[in-house]
Design a protein around this motif. Structure first.
Motif, PDB file in Angstrom:
ATOM      1  N   LEU A  86     -60.882  14.986 -44.453  1.00 58.27           N
ATOM      2  CA  LEU A  86     -60.409  13.936 -43.865  1.00 58.27           C
ATOM      3  C   LEU A  86     -59.472  12.945 -44.572  1.00 58.27           C
ATOM      4  N   ALA A  87     -60.018  12.719 -45.936  1.00 58.55           N
ATOM      5  CA  ALA A  87     -59.272  11.667 -46.837  1.00 58.55           C
ATOM      6  C   ALA A  87     -58.165  12.455 -47.113  1.00 58.55           C
ATOM      7  N   SER A  88     -58.051  13.738 -47.221  1.00 55.74           N
ATOM      8  CA  SER A  88     -56.723  14.479 -47.815  1.00 55.74           C
ATOM      9  C   SER A  88     -55.565  14.032 -46.758  1.00 55.74           C
ATOM     10  N   TRP A  89     -56.136  14.458 -45.387  1.00 55.97           N
ATOM     11  CA  TRP A  89     -55.140  14.051 -44.424  1.00 55.97           C
ATOM     12  C   TRP A  89     -54.712  12.678 -44.108  1.00 55.97           C
ATOM     13  N   GLN A  90     -55.553  11.735 -44.400  1.00 55.43           N
ATOM     14  CA  GLN A  90     -55.192  10.378 -44.549  1.00 55.43           C
ATOM     15  C   GLN A  90     -54.044  10.165 -45.413  1.00 55.43           C
ATOM     16  N   LEU A  91     -54.304  10.719 -46.606  1.00 54.71           N
ATOM     17  CA  LEU A  91     -53.202  10.409 -47.873  1.00 54.71           C
ATOM     18  C   LEU A  91     -52.002  11.266 -47.445  1.00 54.71           C
ATOM     19  N   ALA A  92     -51.934  12.560 -46.760  1.00 53.25           N
ATOM     20  CA  ALA A  92     -50.740  13.101 -46.776  1.00 53.25           C
ATOM     21  C   ALA A  92     -49.996  12.431 -45.509  1.00 53.25           C
ATOM     22  N   LEU A  93     -50.464  11.965 -44.576  1.00 58.51           N
ATOM     23  CA  LEU A  93     -49.739  11.349 -43.752  1.00 58.51           C
ATOM     24  C   LEU A  93     -49.658   9.770 -43.738  1.00 58.51           C
ATOM     25  N   ALA A  94     -49.921   9.331 -44.763  1.00 57.00           N
ATOM     26  CA  ALA A  94     -49.693   7.835 -45.128  1.00 57.00           C
ATOM     27  C   ALA A  94     -48.174   7.332 -45.012  1.00 57.00           C
ATOM     28  N   ASP A  95     -47.496   8.023 -45.623  1.00 53.82           N
ATOM     29  CA  ASP A  95     -45.869   7.474 -45.591  1.00 53.82           C
ATOM     30  C   ASP A  95     -45.284   7.722 -44.476  1.00 53.82           C
ATOM     31  N   ALA A  96     -45.237   8.948 -44.059  1.00 54.91           N
ATOM     32  CA  ALA A  96     -44.448   9.545 -42.913  1.00 54.91           C
ATOM     33  C   ALA A  96     -45.474  10.194 -42.088  1.00 54.91           C
ATOM     34  N   GLY A  97     -45.430  10.284 -40.748  1.00 53.74           N
ATOM     35  CA  GLY A  97     -46.524  10.868 -40.067  1.00 53.74           C
ATOM     36  C   GLY A  97     -47.512  10.045 -39.692  1.00 53.74           C
ATOM     37  N   TRP A  98     -48.484  10.614 -38.671  1.00 54.08           N
ATOM     38  CA  TRP A  98     -49.334   9.836 -38.049  1.00 54.08           C
ATOM     39  C   TRP A  98     -50.559  10.774 -37.751  1.00 54.08           C
ATOM     40  N   ASN A  99     -51.825  10.560 -37.992  1.00 52.08           N
ATOM     41  CA  ASN A  99     -53.134  11.314 -37.855  1.00 52.08           C
ATOM     42  C   ASN A  99     -53.524  11.031 -36.353  1.00 52.08           C
ATOM     43  N   SER A 100     -54.127  12.108 -35.869  1.00 48.91           N
ATOM     44  CA  SER A 100     -54.901  11.977 -34.640  1.00 48.91           C
ATOM     45  C   SER A 100     -56.498  11.904 -35.299  1.00 48.91           C
TER      46      SER A 100
ATOM     47  N   VAL B  99     -52.875  24.509 -38.672  1.00 47.09           N
ATOM     48  CA  VAL B  99     -51.828  23.820 -39.398  1.00 47.09           C
ATOM     49  C   VAL B  99     -52.235  23.067 -40.596  1.00 47.09           C
ATOM     50  N   ASN B 100     -51.504  23.035 -41.534  1.00 46.02           N
ATOM     51  CA  ASN B 100     -51.694  22.381 -42.951  1.00 46.02           C
ATOM     52  C   ASN B 100     -50.928  20.954 -42.897  1.00 46.02           C
ATOM     53  N   PHE B 101     -51.464  20.112 -43.812  1.00 47.07           N
ATOM     54  CA  PHE B 101     -50.979  18.812 -43.606  1.00 47.07           C
ATOM     55  C   PHE B 101     -49.555  18.568 -44.140  1.00 47.07           C
ATOM     56  N   GLU B 102     -49.099  19.685 -44.866  1.00 45.21           N
ATOM     57  CA  GLU B 102     -47.545  19.627 -45.177  1.00 45.21           C
ATOM     58  C   GLU B 102     -46.829  19.636 -44.069  1.00 45.21           C
ATOM     59  N   ASP B 103     -47.302  20.758 -43.107  1.00 48.37           N
ATOM     60  CA  ASP B 103     -46.467  21.145 -41.875  1.00 48.37           C
ATOM     61  C   ASP B 103     -46.667  19.581 -40.927  1.00 48.37           C
ATOM     62  N   ALA B 104     -48.051  19.338 -41.185  1.00 50.20           N
ATOM     63  CA  ALA B 104     -48.320  18.100 -40.040  1.00 50.20           C
ATOM     64  C   ALA B 104     -47.280  17.023 -40.534  1.00 50.20           C
ATOM     65  N   ALA B 105     -47.096  16.707 -41.626  1.00 54.06           N
ATOM     66  CA  ALA B 105     -46.348  15.703 -42.041  1.00 54.06           C
ATOM     67  C   ALA B 105     -45.088  15.685 -41.373  1.00 54.06           C
ATOM     68  N   LEU B 106     -44.418  16.900 -41.391  1.00 58.55           N
ATOM     69  CA  LEU B 106     -43.059  17.180 -40.539  1.00 58.55           C
ATOM     70  C   LEU B 106     -43.070  17.056 -39.173  1.00 58.55           C
ATOM     71  N   PHE B 107     -44.277  17.638 -38.586  1.00 57.92           N
ATOM     72  CA  PHE B 107     -44.292  17.349 -37.070  1.00 57.92           C
ATOM     73  C   PHE B 107     -44.095  16.233 -36.478  1.00 57.92           C
ATOM     74  N   THR B 108     -44.857  15.332 -37.447  1.00 58.32           N
ATOM     75  CA  THR B 108     -45.199  13.836 -36.856  1.00 58.32           C
ATOM     76  C   THR B 108     -44.374  12.900 -37.612  1.00 58.32           C
ATOM     77  N   ASP B 109     -43.431  13.332 -38.733  1.00 60.81           N
ATOM     78  CA  ASP B 109     -42.674  12.151 -39.188  1.00 60.81           C
ATOM     79  C   ASP B 109     -41.589  11.665 -37.973  1.00 60.81           C
ATOM     80  N   ALA B 110     -41.705  10.138 -37.713  1.00 60.72           N
ATOM     81  CA  ALA B 110     -41.040   9.740 -36.495  1.00 60.72           C
ATOM     82  C   ALA B 110     -39.453   9.920 -36.626  1.00 60.72           C
ATOM     83  N   SER B 111     -39.033  10.220 -37.815  1.00 61.87           N
ATOM     84  CA  SER B 111     -37.608  10.198 -37.832  1.00 61.87           C
ATOM     85  C   SER B 111     -37.114  11.632 -37.457  1.00 61.87           C
ATOM     86  N   ARG B 112     -37.976  12.718 -37.464  1.00 61.66           N
ATOM     87  CA  ARG B 112     -37.513  13.934 -37.363  1.00 61.66           C
ATOM     88  C   ARG B 112     -37.675  14.307 -35.582  1.00 61.66           C
ATOM     89  N   LEU B 113     -38.173  13.352 -34.878  1.00 62.44           N
ATOM     90  CA  LEU B 113     -38.253  13.485 -33.502  1.00 62.44           C
ATOM     91  C   LEU B 113     -38.770  14.632 -32.857  1.00 62.44           C
TER      92      LEU B 113
END
Ligand code: TEU
Length: 553
Positions: free
Chosen positions: A278-292, A229-243
């Protein structure tokens, strides 16, 4: 000797005292255990070697009584070939469950295409009964379910609801991005692997969320394991508003030391690559989404051996890694044994290994002409079995894991590396983890603060800040075997006259300022608090980590 439900129940106090919020159990469903439990023949039963459904109910009750939650592994990309669904599906071309799996006619008398299994060999196996091939992205005994079939999806949702009704608090979803296939790849001429995320993946996950979780009382945790998975997709998977999902397990940072040709190459890991990833994932999921956040699990070598030093600086590097993990933004996952500094198994012979991936890789490589000594050497670094040896509880026989014979050898270092010895030590890794978990529970900036990487190009310094509502944490780690001088201006780009200086030392893994710590009654675990007056350069000892806190107003 297999690690059963009653065994886990007897150790819940250890997990609760550590500060664990949620326990993730690897699969314990009924399974012939070819790929350990990732090979399920009955989703609604417990494998007898681990206990019974009644034992499981008692476990759930005990976990809840201690204020923790329990998450199960959900393995629904594939079933076991022993599952009744597959038995029916393979029985004839017109069986009602034929379409529950991926069947294809031979092409030119061979496999439909060149897909490779993750566990070596083709991803297609011919079933002589009907003369067709079925798809398995993993072992031939792990046929892939066809999620395009609505009945399959409904059967899975029904099963998930059944576990939630039993009190389970969520699921870790095995290779969940692989449930959606790309039909054009399945029926094309591709070589390589089939690890491609099909376009329907978001639709399936939203449907699962609606059908299984929505409208149900309680808090649930969902984490999707997603190779590739890349972080663009991960941001979609974990954006809370997308359920869809709460978070995903991504693989980028644990793939950096893999050579391009094989995951068993041992090319050296570059710290720069690790922290930038790791930093690129931190930034990519900073506004919407969440990291493990994780550095190891049952599929990876021990994080201490891989990223740290499991020899002389075992305590220091284990606590440094723990600090880096817990100070990133996201949900940290601790793999059993990391909290006491367990290290790679270092098995000497192929007979020591149990993991299907390692064993298949060994046979394939040796049959292909590789020198067995070289293959064994690679397994010593990379095999999943490195992290699967029994938890080392104490120095009694079998490390206190079992009075029977363990299913896989205990790491011989258990006489010195074990939970009892660690907890009794003034340099306890367990107590240090406890401190980190407490910090996360108590300080909002640890849980939620914004992340910024500093000193990106430094080969040994791991530095970053976290900030929230006027509180700033500065994390400095020396990832290396030599002392390291850190200059605030030259290395970190910090104005040396800034208010608050370095700040208060919130946590660190070297005693530093013993006089102060004696006076202030320092906690066990090698941390103490003192104020550093000014921003002179600091020297970090080998594998030293420090977390400074200051108020920025
Ligand atoms: O792992 C999937 C995965 O992509 C890898 O981590 C995999 O285990 C292997 O290293 C591929 O090269 C999940 C489970 O965590 C793993 O234990 C299972 O073996 C696998 O799925 C199949 O169910």
């Amino acid at each position: 000797g297999v690690g059963d439900i009653d065994g886990i129940r007897s150790r819940l106090g250890y997990l609760q005292a550590l500060g664990v919020d949620v326990l993730w159990l690897s699969p314990i469903y009924r399974s012939p255990q070819r790929d350990n439990g990732y090979y399920i023949s009955d989703y609604q039963d417990i494998d007898p070697r681990f206990g019974t459904l009644a034992d499981f109910d008692a476990l759930v009750a005990d976990v809840h009584a201690r204020g923790m939650k329990l998450v199960m592994d959900l393995v629904v990309n594939h079933t076991s070939d022993q599952h009744a669904w597959f038995q029916e599906s393979r029985s004839s071309l017109d069986n009602p469950k034929r379409d529950w799996y991926w069947w294809r006619k031979p092409k030119n008398g061979a496999e439909p295409n060149g897909f490779r299994s993750a566990f070596s060999g083709p991803a297609w196996t011919l079933d002589p009964a009907t003369g067709e091939y079925y798809l398995h992205l993993f072992a031939p005994e792990q046929p892939d379910l066809n999620w395009e079939n609505l009945e399959v999806r409904e059967a899975v949702y029904t099963m998930m609801r059944w576990w939630l009704d039993r009190g389970v608090d969520g699921f870790r979803m095995d290779v969940i991005n692989l449930i959606a296939k790309r039909p054009e790849l399945i029926d094309g001429d591709e070589v390589g692997d089939a690890f491609a995320m099909g376009p329907q993946i978001h639709e399936y996950l939203q449907e699962m969320r609606r059908e299984v979780f929505e409208g149900r009382d309680g808090d649930f945790l969902t984490v999707g394991e997603m190779p590739g998975v890349n972080f663009e997709d991960a941001a979609l998977f974990t954006d809370a508003s997308r359920l869809e999902l709460d978070m995903v397990f991504q693989f980028e940072h644990v793939s950096l030391d893999h050579g391009p040709s094989s995951k068993f190459d041992n090319t050296e890991l570059e710290l720069r690559a690790l922290k930038k990833s790791l930093a690129s994932w931190q930034l990519a999921l900073a506004d919407a989404g969440w990291n493990s956040l994780y550095l190891g699990n049952h599929d990876q070598p021990r994080s201490l051996s891989r990223f740290g030093d499991d020899g002389r600086y075992r305590y220091e590097s284990a606590t440094l890694l723990a600090t880096l993990l817990h100070l990133h933004r996201g949900t940290p996952y601790i793999y059993q044994g990391d909290e006491i500094g367990m290290s790679n198994a270092n098995f000497a012979t192929i007979e020591d290994y149990r993991d299907i991936e390692s064993l298949n890789h060994y046979s394939e490589a040796v049959e292909g002409g590789a020198n067995p000594v070289d293959v064994l050497e690679a397994l010593r670094f990379r095999s999943r079995d490195n992290a699967r040896t029994p938890v080392q509880w104490d120095s009694s026989p079998n490390a206190g894991f079992s009075t029977g014979e363990p299913w896989i050898a205990v790491n011989p270092n258990y006489r010195t590396v074990n939970a009892a010895a660690d907890q009794a030590s003034s340099r306890s890794i367990y107590h240090y983890y406890q401190r980190l978990i407490n910090l996360r529970h108590e300080l909002p900036v640890v849980a939620l603060g914004d992340f910024a990487l500093l000193a990106d190009d430094h080969p040994h310094l791991y530095a970053f800040t976290r900030s929230l509502d006027g509180t700033e944490l500065l994390v400095l780690g020396n990832v290396g075997m030599e002392p390291l001088v850190v200059n605030p201006v030259a290395d970190l780009g910090i104005d040396a006259s800034r208010p608050g200086g370095w700040g208060i030392l919130l946590v660190g893994n070297y005693p530093g300022g013993e006089a102060l710590s004696a006076a202030s009654g320092a906690q066990p675990g090698g941390y103490d608090i003192h104020r550093s007056a000014q921003m002179d350069a600091v020297t970090l000892q080998p594998w030293e980590v420090r977390v400074y806190q200051r108020e920025v107003g």
